[in-house]
Design a protein around this motif. Sequence first.
Motif, PDB file in Angstrom:
ATOM      1  N   GLY A  15       3.803 -18.445   5.499  1.00  7.77           N
ATOM      2  CA  GLY A  15       2.788 -18.845   6.475  1.00  7.77           C
ATOM      3  C   GLY A  15       3.082 -18.353   7.885  1.00  7.77           C
ATOM      4  N   VAL A  16       4.342 -18.053   8.173  1.00  9.37           N
ATOM      5  CA  VAL A  16       4.678 -17.652   9.549  1.00  9.37           C
ATOM      6  C   VAL A  16       5.218 -16.221   9.643  1.00  9.37           C
ATOM      7  N   VAL A  17       5.305 -15.552   8.505  1.00  4.01           N
ATOM      8  CA  VAL A  17       5.901 -14.216   8.523  1.00  4.01           C
ATOM      9  C   VAL A  17       4.999 -13.251   9.306  1.00  4.01           C
ATOM     10  N   THR A  18       5.631 -12.425  10.131  1.00  2.00           N
ATOM     11  CA  THR A  18       4.812 -11.488  10.918  1.00  2.00           C
ATOM     12  C   THR A  18       4.641 -10.146  10.211  1.00  2.00           C
ATOM     13  N   ALA A  19       5.395  -9.941   9.135  1.00  2.00           N
ATOM     14  CA  ALA A  19       5.230  -8.696   8.368  1.00  2.00           C
ATOM     15  C   ALA A  19       3.938  -8.774   7.551  1.00  2.00           C
ATOM     16  N   PRO A  20       3.269  -7.662   7.327  1.00  2.00           N
ATOM     17  CA  PRO A  20       2.063  -7.670   6.503  1.00  2.00           C
ATOM     18  C   PRO A  20       2.366  -8.090   5.058  1.00  2.00           C
ATOM     19  N   ILE A  21       1.458  -8.879   4.498  1.00  2.14           N
ATOM     20  CA  ILE A  21       1.592  -9.307   3.095  1.00  2.14           C
ATOM     21  C   ILE A  21       0.461  -8.649   2.305  1.00  2.14           C
ATOM     22  N   VAL A  22       0.846  -7.908   1.280  1.00  6.90           N
ATOM     23  CA  VAL A  22      -0.123  -7.162   0.483  1.00  6.90           C
ATOM     24  C   VAL A  22       0.054  -7.545  -0.984  1.00  6.90           C
ATOM     25  N   ALA A  23      -1.046  -7.806  -1.671  1.00  3.50           N
ATOM     26  CA  ALA A  23      -0.966  -8.082  -3.110  1.00  3.50           C
ATOM     27  C   ALA A  23      -1.607  -6.938  -3.884  1.00  3.50           C
ATOM     28  N   VAL A  24      -1.080  -6.689  -5.076  1.00  2.00           N
ATOM     29  CA  VAL A  24      -1.693  -5.710  -5.983  1.00  2.00           C
ATOM     30  C   VAL A  24      -2.358  -6.497  -7.109  1.00  2.00           C
ATOM     31  N   SER A  25      -3.633  -6.265  -7.322  1.00  2.00           N
ATOM     32  CA  SER A  25      -4.338  -6.998  -8.378  1.00  2.00           C
ATOM     33  C   SER A  25      -3.803  -6.613  -9.753  1.00  2.00           C
ATOM     34  N   PRO A  26      -3.586  -7.616 -10.619  1.00  2.00           N
ATOM     35  CA  PRO A  26      -3.150  -7.303 -11.988  1.00  2.00           C
ATOM     36  C   PRO A  26      -4.328  -6.966 -12.905  1.00  2.00           C
ATOM     37  N   LEU A  27      -5.533  -6.926 -12.339  1.00  2.00           N
ATOM     38  CA  LEU A  27      -6.706  -6.633 -13.169  1.00  2.00           C
ATOM     39  C   LEU A  27      -7.134  -5.179 -12.992  1.00  2.00           C
ATOM     40  N   ILE A  28      -7.542  -4.583 -14.067  1.00  2.00           N
ATOM     41  CA  ILE A  28      -8.081  -3.226 -14.013  1.00  2.00           C
ATOM     42  C   ILE A  28      -9.393  -3.247 -14.784  1.00  2.00           C
ATOM     43  N   GLY A  29     -10.482  -2.994 -14.076  1.00  2.00           N
ATOM     44  CA  GLY A  29     -11.790  -3.093 -14.722  1.00  2.00           C
ATOM     45  C   GLY A  29     -12.044  -4.507 -15.230  1.00  2.00           C
ATOM     46  N   GLY A  30     -11.572  -5.493 -14.472  1.00  2.00           N
ATOM     47  CA  GLY A  30     -11.797  -6.894 -14.859  1.00  2.00           C
ATOM     48  C   GLY A  30     -10.980  -7.347 -16.067  1.00  2.00           C
ATOM     49  N   GLN A  31     -10.035  -6.513 -16.510  1.00  2.00           N
ATOM     50  CA  GLN A  31      -9.201  -6.856 -17.680  1.00  2.00           C
ATOM     51  C   GLN A  31      -7.732  -6.849 -17.270  1.00  2.00           C
ATOM     52  N   ALA A  32      -6.931  -7.689 -17.940  1.00  4.31           N
ATOM     53  CA  ALA A  32      -5.481  -7.598 -17.753  1.00  4.31           C
ATOM     54  C   ALA A  32      -4.973  -6.425 -18.581  1.00  4.31           C
ATOM     55  N   VAL A  33      -3.950  -5.746 -18.083  1.00  2.00           N
ATOM     56  CA  VAL A  33      -3.357  -4.650 -18.859  1.00  2.00           C
ATOM     57  C   VAL A  33      -2.732  -5.230 -20.130  1.00  2.00           C
ATOM     58  N   LYS A  34      -2.187  -6.419 -20.005  1.00  2.00           N
ATOM     59  CA  LYS A  34      -1.494  -7.069 -21.120  1.00  2.00           C
ATOM     60  C   LYS A  34      -1.389  -8.550 -20.782  1.00  2.00           C
ATOM     61  N   GLY A  35      -1.368  -9.397 -21.785  1.00  2.00           N
ATOM     62  CA  GLY A  35      -1.102 -10.807 -21.516  1.00  2.00           C
ATOM     63  C   GLY A  35      -2.360 -11.614 -21.218  1.00  2.00           C
ATOM     64  N   PRO A  36      -2.152 -12.916 -20.943  1.00  2.00           N
ATOM     65  CA  PRO A  36      -3.271 -13.864 -20.942  1.00  2.00           C
ATOM     66  C   PRO A  36      -3.952 -14.074 -19.583  1.00  2.00           C
ATOM     67  N   THR A  37      -3.758 -13.171 -18.601  1.00  2.00           N
ATOM     68  CA  THR A  37      -4.298 -13.448 -17.259  1.00  2.00           C
ATOM     69  C   THR A  37      -5.793 -13.776 -17.286  1.00  2.00           C
ATOM     70  N   THR A  38      -6.605 -12.903 -17.904  1.00  2.00           N
ATOM     71  CA  THR A  38      -8.056 -13.154 -17.841  1.00  2.00           C
ATOM     72  C   THR A  38      -8.471 -14.312 -18.765  1.00  2.00           C
ATOM     73  N   LYS A  39      -7.735 -14.508 -19.835  1.00  2.00           N
ATOM     74  CA  LYS A  39      -8.027 -15.666 -20.708  1.00  2.00           C
ATOM     75  C   LYS A  39      -7.829 -16.955 -19.900  1.00  2.00           C
ATOM     76  N   ILE A  40      -6.736 -17.011 -19.150  1.00  2.00           N
ATOM     77  CA  ILE A  40      -6.471 -18.208 -18.343  1.00  2.00           C
ATOM     78  C   ILE A  40      -7.527 -18.346 -17.247  1.00  2.00           C
ATOM     79  N   MET A  41      -7.893 -17.230 -16.616  1.00  2.00           N
ATOM     80  CA  MET A  41      -8.916 -17.305 -15.558  1.00  2.00           C
ATOM     81  C   MET A  41     -10.203 -17.895 -16.132  1.00  2.00           C
ATOM     82  N   ALA A  42     -10.610 -17.407 -17.295  1.00  2.00           N
ATOM     83  CA  ALA A  42     -11.842 -17.917 -17.923  1.00  2.00           C
ATOM     84  C   ALA A  42     -11.706 -19.411 -18.218  1.00  2.00           C
ATOM     85  N   GLU A  43     -10.557 -19.803 -18.729  1.00  2.00           N
ATOM     86  CA  GLU A  43     -10.364 -21.209 -19.094  1.00  2.00           C
ATOM     87  C   GLU A  43     -10.328 -22.115 -17.865  1.00  2.00           C
TER      88      GLU A  43
END
Length: 328
Positions: free
Chosen positions: A226-254
Amino acid sequence: MSAQRTTSLRGRPVVALCGGVGGAKLALGLQRLIGADLTVIVNTGDDFEHLGLHVSPDIDTVVYTLGGLSDLERGWGRAGESWNFIEALGALGGETWFRLGDRDLAMHVDRTRALRSGISLTEFTAATARRLGIAADILPMSDDRVETMVITAEGALPFQRYFVGLQCAPVVKRLEFSNAERAAASSQVLAALRNPDLAAIIICPSNPYLSVDPILALSDIRKALGVVTAPIVAVSPLIGGQAVKGPTTKIMAELGVAADSASIARHYPFIDGLIIDEADRTEAGKIDLPTLITSTFMRSLADRDRLAADCLDFAGSLAAVALRRTAT
Ligand code: GDP
Protein backbone atom coordinates in the motif's frame (compact mmCIF):
# COMPACT_ATOMS: atom_id res chain seq x y z
CA MET A 1 16.89 -5.18 -27.77
CA SER A 2 15.45 -6.19 -24.40
CA ALA A 3 18.64 -5.16 -22.59
CA GLN A 4 18.35 -1.74 -24.17
CA ARG A 5 14.65 -1.44 -23.39
CA THR A 6 15.13 -2.12 -19.67
CA THR A 7 18.23 -0.02 -19.04
CA SER A 8 16.38 2.37 -16.76
CA LEU A 9 15.81 -0.38 -14.17
CA ARG A 10 19.16 -2.15 -14.51
CA GLY A 11 21.08 -2.79 -11.32
CA ARG A 12 18.10 -2.09 -9.11
CA PRO A 13 16.17 -4.68 -7.10
CA VAL A 14 12.92 -6.15 -8.40
CA VAL A 15 10.41 -8.24 -6.42
CA ALA A 16 8.13 -10.85 -7.99
CA LEU A 17 5.12 -12.38 -6.22
CA CYS A 18 4.72 -15.95 -7.37
CA GLY A 19 2.80 -19.20 -7.01
CA GLY A 20 3.89 -22.38 -8.75
CA VAL A 21 4.23 -23.35 -12.39
CA GLY A 22 2.71 -20.30 -14.16
CA GLY A 23 4.48 -17.82 -11.93
CA ALA A 24 7.81 -19.65 -12.02
CA LYS A 25 7.92 -19.40 -15.82
CA LEU A 26 8.06 -15.61 -15.59
CA ALA A 27 10.36 -15.71 -12.55
CA LEU A 28 12.83 -17.67 -14.70
CA GLY A 29 12.72 -14.99 -17.41
CA LEU A 30 13.26 -12.30 -14.78
CA GLN A 31 16.18 -14.18 -13.26
CA ARG A 32 17.78 -14.60 -16.69
CA LEU A 33 17.44 -10.85 -17.21
CA ILE A 34 18.49 -9.42 -13.83
CA GLY A 35 20.00 -12.35 -11.87
CA ALA A 36 20.71 -11.53 -8.24
CA ASP A 37 18.66 -8.31 -8.41
CA LEU A 38 15.52 -10.49 -8.34
CA THR A 39 13.70 -11.51 -5.16
CA VAL A 40 10.81 -13.95 -5.57
CA ILE A 41 8.24 -14.02 -2.77
CA VAL A 42 6.48 -17.37 -2.94
CA ASN A 43 3.11 -18.64 -1.74
CA THR A 44 3.28 -21.16 1.11
CA GLY A 45 -0.48 -21.58 1.54
CA ASP A 46 -0.20 -24.92 -0.32
CA ASP A 47 2.36 -26.27 2.16
CA PHE A 48 1.28 -29.32 4.04
CA GLU A 49 2.45 -32.19 6.16
CA HIS A 50 2.43 -35.42 4.18
CA LEU A 51 3.84 -38.80 5.22
CA GLY A 52 5.48 -36.98 8.11
CA LEU A 53 7.27 -34.59 5.72
CA HIS A 54 6.92 -30.84 5.23
CA VAL A 55 6.04 -30.34 1.56
CA SER A 56 6.23 -26.82 0.04
CA PRO A 57 4.96 -27.30 -3.52
CA ASP A 58 5.25 -23.73 -4.81
CA ILE A 59 8.67 -23.11 -3.29
CA ASP A 60 9.93 -26.33 -4.82
CA THR A 61 8.51 -25.43 -8.22
CA VAL A 62 10.31 -22.07 -8.09
CA VAL A 63 13.55 -23.63 -6.79
CA TYR A 64 13.52 -26.38 -9.44
CA THR A 65 12.61 -23.92 -12.20
CA LEU A 66 15.20 -21.29 -11.33
CA GLY A 67 17.76 -24.04 -10.68
CA GLY A 68 17.18 -25.57 -14.13
CA LEU A 69 15.96 -28.83 -12.58
CA SER A 70 12.25 -28.81 -13.43
CA ASP A 71 10.42 -31.23 -15.68
CA LEU A 72 9.11 -29.02 -18.46
CA GLU A 73 7.00 -31.76 -20.07
CA ARG A 74 5.17 -33.01 -17.00
CA GLY A 75 4.85 -29.42 -15.79
CA TRP A 76 5.72 -30.10 -12.16
CA GLY A 77 8.50 -31.75 -10.16
CA ARG A 78 12.04 -32.56 -11.21
CA ALA A 79 13.34 -33.72 -14.56
CA GLY A 80 14.77 -37.25 -14.74
CA GLU A 81 12.54 -38.27 -11.86
CA SER A 82 12.02 -41.90 -10.82
CA TRP A 83 9.16 -43.26 -8.72
CA ASN A 84 10.55 -46.20 -6.77
CA PHE A 85 9.60 -44.77 -3.39
CA ILE A 86 5.95 -44.09 -4.19
CA GLU A 87 5.55 -47.47 -5.92
CA ALA A 88 7.10 -49.28 -2.97
CA LEU A 89 4.86 -47.29 -0.63
CA GLY A 90 1.80 -48.29 -2.66
CA ALA A 91 2.81 -51.94 -2.46
CA LEU A 92 2.82 -51.56 1.32
CA GLY A 93 -0.68 -50.11 1.22
CA GLY A 94 0.54 -46.56 1.97
CA GLU A 95 -0.94 -43.29 0.72
CA THR A 96 -0.06 -42.60 -2.91
CA TRP A 97 -2.59 -39.93 -3.97
CA PHE A 98 0.10 -37.26 -3.73
CA ARG A 99 2.95 -38.51 -5.88
CA LEU A 100 6.43 -37.85 -4.53
CA GLY A 101 9.29 -38.64 -6.89
CA ASP A 102 12.52 -40.10 -5.54
CA ARG A 103 14.63 -37.00 -6.22
CA ASP A 104 11.90 -34.68 -4.99
CA LEU A 105 11.68 -36.75 -1.82
CA ALA A 106 15.23 -35.72 -0.93
CA MET A 107 14.07 -32.10 -0.73
CA HIS A 108 11.16 -32.91 1.59
CA VAL A 109 13.28 -35.12 3.86
CA ASP A 110 16.01 -32.50 4.13
CA ARG A 111 13.54 -29.65 4.66
CA THR A 112 11.74 -31.60 7.39
CA ARG A 113 15.07 -32.33 9.13
CA ALA A 114 16.02 -28.66 8.92
CA LEU A 115 12.70 -27.38 10.27
CA ARG A 116 12.79 -29.87 13.14
CA SER A 117 16.28 -28.70 14.08
CA GLY A 118 15.03 -25.11 14.37
CA ILE A 119 16.14 -23.81 10.96
CA SER A 120 13.46 -21.60 9.43
CA LEU A 121 11.83 -22.27 6.06
CA THR A 122 13.40 -19.02 4.86
CA GLU A 123 16.90 -20.11 5.91
CA PHE A 124 16.48 -23.60 4.46
CA THR A 125 15.19 -22.26 1.14
CA ALA A 126 18.06 -19.76 0.90
CA ALA A 127 20.67 -22.43 1.66
CA THR A 128 19.15 -24.83 -0.89
CA ALA A 129 18.99 -22.13 -3.55
CA ARG A 130 22.64 -21.21 -2.93
CA ARG A 131 23.71 -24.84 -3.25
CA LEU A 132 21.85 -25.16 -6.53
CA GLY A 133 23.55 -22.05 -7.88
CA ILE A 134 20.34 -19.99 -8.07
CA ALA A 135 21.05 -16.28 -8.51
CA ALA A 136 17.72 -14.87 -7.30
CA ASP A 137 16.60 -14.74 -3.67
CA ILE A 138 13.66 -17.09 -3.17
CA LEU A 139 11.65 -16.16 -0.08
CA PRO A 140 8.72 -18.05 1.41
CA MET A 141 6.04 -15.44 2.16
CA SER A 142 6.19 -16.37 5.86
CA ASP A 143 7.85 -18.72 8.30
CA ASP A 144 4.50 -19.10 10.04
CA ARG A 145 2.05 -21.67 8.76
CA VAL A 146 -0.77 -20.30 6.64
CA GLU A 147 -3.09 -22.91 5.23
CA THR A 148 -5.24 -22.38 2.16
CA MET A 149 -8.65 -23.92 2.77
CA VAL A 150 -11.01 -24.34 -0.14
CA ILE A 151 -14.58 -23.90 1.03
CA THR A 152 -16.63 -25.94 -1.41
CA ALA A 153 -20.17 -27.19 -1.87
CA GLU A 154 -18.83 -30.44 -0.35
CA GLY A 155 -17.38 -28.74 2.71
CA ALA A 156 -14.02 -27.22 3.70
CA LEU A 157 -11.08 -28.94 2.02
CA PRO A 158 -7.36 -28.52 2.70
CA PHE A 159 -5.76 -27.24 -0.51
CA GLN A 160 -4.00 -30.44 -1.66
CA ARG A 161 -7.14 -32.54 -1.07
CA TYR A 162 -9.01 -30.18 -3.38
CA PHE A 163 -6.21 -29.66 -5.95
CA VAL A 164 -4.57 -33.06 -6.24
CA GLY A 165 -6.89 -35.46 -4.41
CA LEU A 166 -10.16 -34.28 -5.99
CA GLN A 167 -8.61 -32.69 -9.12
CA CYS A 168 -10.39 -29.36 -8.40
CA ALA A 169 -13.81 -30.93 -9.08
CA PRO A 170 -15.77 -29.53 -6.08
CA VAL A 171 -17.51 -26.20 -6.64
CA VAL A 172 -15.65 -23.42 -4.81
CA LYS A 173 -17.69 -21.07 -2.62
CA ARG A 174 -14.78 -19.12 -1.16
CA LEU A 175 -11.16 -19.42 -0.09
CA GLU A 176 -9.87 -19.07 3.45
CA PHE A 177 -6.27 -18.71 4.57
CA SER A 178 -6.16 -20.04 8.08
CA ASN A 179 -3.81 -18.29 10.49
CA ALA A 180 -3.13 -15.52 7.92
CA GLU A 181 -4.28 -12.82 10.32
CA ARG A 182 -1.76 -13.93 12.95
CA ALA A 183 1.07 -14.97 10.62
CA ALA A 184 3.90 -12.53 10.03
CA ALA A 185 5.68 -11.98 6.76
CA SER A 186 9.35 -12.78 7.26
CA SER A 187 11.76 -9.91 7.94
CA GLN A 188 13.47 -10.74 4.62
CA VAL A 189 10.16 -10.35 2.73
CA LEU A 190 9.44 -7.02 4.39
CA ALA A 191 12.99 -5.79 3.78
CA ALA A 192 12.65 -6.64 0.07
CA LEU A 193 9.31 -4.80 -0.19
CA ARG A 194 10.53 -1.80 1.81
CA ASN A 195 13.86 -1.40 0.00
CA PRO A 196 13.88 2.30 -0.97
CA ASP A 197 15.79 1.44 -4.15
CA LEU A 198 13.14 -1.07 -5.32
CA ALA A 199 12.54 -0.65 -9.05
CA ALA A 200 9.37 -2.72 -9.53
CA ILE A 201 7.02 -5.31 -8.11
CA ILE A 202 5.77 -7.88 -10.60
CA ILE A 203 2.76 -10.06 -9.83
CA CYS A 204 3.43 -13.17 -11.89
CA PRO A 205 0.64 -14.80 -13.96
CA SER A 206 -0.21 -17.17 -11.13
CA ASN A 207 -3.69 -18.20 -10.04
CA PRO A 208 -4.97 -15.02 -8.29
CA TYR A 209 -7.19 -16.94 -5.87
CA LEU A 210 -5.04 -19.94 -4.98
CA SER A 211 -1.50 -18.62 -5.41
CA VAL A 212 -1.39 -14.82 -5.00
CA ASP A 213 -4.22 -14.21 -2.50
CA PRO A 214 -2.51 -16.24 0.26
CA ILE A 215 0.48 -13.87 -0.06
CA LEU A 216 -1.85 -10.84 0.02
CA ALA A 217 -3.65 -12.30 3.04
CA LEU A 218 -0.66 -11.35 5.19
CA SER A 219 -1.40 -7.90 6.58
CA ASP A 220 2.30 -6.88 6.67
CA ILE A 221 2.56 -7.54 2.95
CA ARG A 222 -0.70 -5.71 2.16
CA LYS A 223 0.51 -2.71 4.16
CA ALA A 224 3.92 -2.72 2.47
CA LEU A 225 2.29 -2.86 -0.97
CA GLY A 226 0.00 0.00 0.00
CA VAL A 227 2.90 2.40 0.53
CA VAL A 228 5.50 1.16 -1.92
CA THR A 229 6.67 3.85 -4.32
CA ALA A 230 7.92 1.38 -6.93
CA PRO A 231 5.48 0.58 -9.75
CA ILE A 232 3.41 -2.58 -9.25
CA VAL A 233 2.57 -4.50 -12.41
CA ALA A 234 0.54 -7.70 -12.74
CA VAL A 235 0.56 -10.15 -15.63
CA SER A 236 -2.83 -11.68 -16.35
CA PRO A 237 -2.89 -15.49 -16.16
CA LEU A 238 -5.68 -15.53 -18.75
CA ILE A 239 -5.14 -15.82 -22.47
CA GLY A 240 -8.22 -15.39 -24.61
CA GLY A 241 -10.32 -15.63 -21.44
CA GLN A 242 -8.87 -19.09 -20.68
CA ALA A 243 -6.29 -20.30 -18.17
CA VAL A 244 -3.24 -21.90 -19.77
CA LYS A 245 -3.59 -24.69 -17.21
CA GLY A 246 -5.39 -25.29 -13.94
CA PRO A 247 -8.66 -24.19 -12.38
CA THR A 248 -8.39 -20.36 -12.56
CA THR A 249 -11.40 -19.78 -14.84
CA LYS A 250 -13.42 -22.59 -13.24
CA ILE A 251 -12.98 -20.88 -9.88
CA MET A 252 -13.81 -17.47 -11.36
CA ALA A 253 -17.06 -18.86 -12.78
CA GLU A 254 -17.93 -20.52 -9.48
CA LEU A 255 -17.30 -17.26 -7.62
CA GLY A 256 -19.50 -15.38 -10.10
CA VAL A 257 -16.59 -13.43 -11.61
CA ALA A 258 -16.28 -12.98 -15.38
CA ALA A 259 -13.15 -14.68 -16.74
CA ASP A 260 -11.64 -11.60 -18.33
CA SER A 261 -8.80 -9.12 -17.94
CA ALA A 262 -11.00 -6.49 -16.27
CA SER A 263 -11.72 -8.97 -13.47
CA ILE A 264 -7.98 -9.57 -13.00
CA ALA A 265 -7.44 -5.78 -12.81
CA ARG A 266 -10.23 -5.45 -10.23
CA HIS A 267 -8.78 -8.35 -8.26
CA TYR A 268 -5.57 -6.34 -7.70
CA PRO A 269 -6.85 -2.84 -6.85
CA PHE A 270 -3.38 -1.66 -5.75
CA ILE A 271 -1.52 -2.24 -9.05
CA ASP A 272 -0.32 0.51 -11.37
CA GLY A 273 -0.58 -1.47 -14.60
CA LEU A 274 -1.77 -4.76 -16.07
CA ILE A 275 -0.18 -6.81 -18.82
CA ILE A 276 -2.67 -8.72 -20.95
CA ASP A 277 -2.31 -11.02 -23.92
CA GLU A 278 -2.86 -9.98 -27.51
CA ALA A 279 -5.77 -12.43 -27.61
CA ASP A 280 -7.55 -10.17 -25.07
CA ARG A 281 -6.78 -6.94 -26.92
CA THR A 282 -10.45 -5.98 -27.21
CA GLU A 283 -10.77 -5.98 -23.41
CA ALA A 284 -8.18 -3.23 -22.91
CA GLY A 285 -10.83 -0.51 -23.15
CA LYS A 286 -12.69 -2.01 -20.18
CA ILE A 287 -9.65 -1.81 -17.91
CA ASP A 288 -9.37 1.36 -15.87
CA LEU A 289 -5.56 1.15 -15.67
CA PRO A 290 -2.50 1.53 -17.89
CA THR A 291 -2.43 -1.71 -19.88
CA LEU A 292 0.32 -3.32 -21.94
CA ILE A 293 -0.85 -5.68 -24.66
CA THR A 294 1.76 -8.25 -25.59
CA SER A 295 2.18 -11.97 -26.13
CA THR A 296 2.08 -13.51 -22.63
CA PHE A 297 2.14 -17.22 -23.57
CA MET A 298 5.50 -18.54 -22.37
CA ARG A 299 6.22 -21.63 -24.43
CA SER A 300 9.95 -21.17 -25.00
CA LEU A 301 12.78 -19.69 -22.98
CA ALA A 302 12.81 -16.77 -25.42
CA ASP A 303 9.11 -16.14 -24.55
CA ARG A 304 10.00 -16.00 -20.85
CA ASP A 305 12.88 -13.61 -21.53
CA ARG A 306 10.76 -11.33 -23.70
CA LEU A 307 7.85 -11.15 -21.24
CA ALA A 308 10.29 -10.45 -18.39
CA ALA A 309 11.77 -7.59 -20.39
CA ASP A 310 8.27 -6.33 -21.20
CA CYS A 311 7.39 -6.36 -17.48
CA LEU A 312 10.41 -4.29 -16.50
CA ASP A 313 10.00 -1.95 -19.42
CA PHE A 314 6.31 -1.42 -18.64
CA ALA A 315 7.04 -0.95 -14.91
CA GLY A 316 9.75 1.58 -15.80
CA SER A 317 7.21 3.56 -17.81
CA LEU A 318 4.88 3.67 -14.78
CA ALA A 319 7.32 5.18 -12.27
CA ALA A 320 5.52 8.55 -12.24
CA VAL A 321 2.10 6.85 -11.97
CA ALA A 322 3.32 4.93 -8.92
CA LEU A 323 4.64 8.07 -7.27
CA ARG A 324 1.29 9.81 -7.81
CA ARG A 325 -0.50 6.80 -6.25
CA THR A 326 1.54 7.08 -3.07
CA ALA A 327 1.19 10.87 -2.96
CA THR A 328 -2.62 10.68 -2.86
P1 GDP B 1 0.32 -23.55 -9.71
O1 GDP B 1 0.43 -23.07 -8.27
O2 GDP B 1 1.35 -24.57 -10.08
O3 GDP B 1 -1.06 -23.86 -10.15
O4 GDP B 1 0.77 -22.33 -10.60
P2 GDP B 1 0.42 -20.79 -10.62
O5 GDP B 1 -0.68 -20.41 -9.71
O6 GDP B 1 1.71 -20.05 -10.51
O7 GDP B 1 -0.04 -20.66 -12.12
C1 GDP B 1 -1.29 -21.05 -12.61
C2 GDP B 1 -1.72 -20.00 -13.60
O8 GDP B 1 -0.65 -19.76 -14.51
C3 GDP B 1 -2.90 -20.40 -14.46
O9 GDP B 1 -3.94 -19.46 -14.23
C4 GDP B 1 -2.39 -20.28 -15.90
O10 GDP B 1 -3.33 -19.69 -16.76
C5 GDP B 1 -1.19 -19.38 -15.74
N1 GDP B 1 -0.18 -19.61 -16.77
C6 GDP B 1 0.54 -20.73 -16.96
N2 GDP B 1 1.37 -20.57 -18.00
C7 GDP B 1 1.17 -19.30 -18.47
C8 GDP B 1 1.73 -18.54 -19.54
O11 GDP B 1 2.59 -19.01 -20.29
N3 GDP B 1 1.26 -17.26 -19.70
C9 GDP B 1 0.29 -16.73 -18.90
N4 GDP B 1 -0.12 -15.48 -19.12
N5 GDP B 1 -0.25 -17.42 -17.88
C10 GDP B 1 0.18 -18.69 -17.67
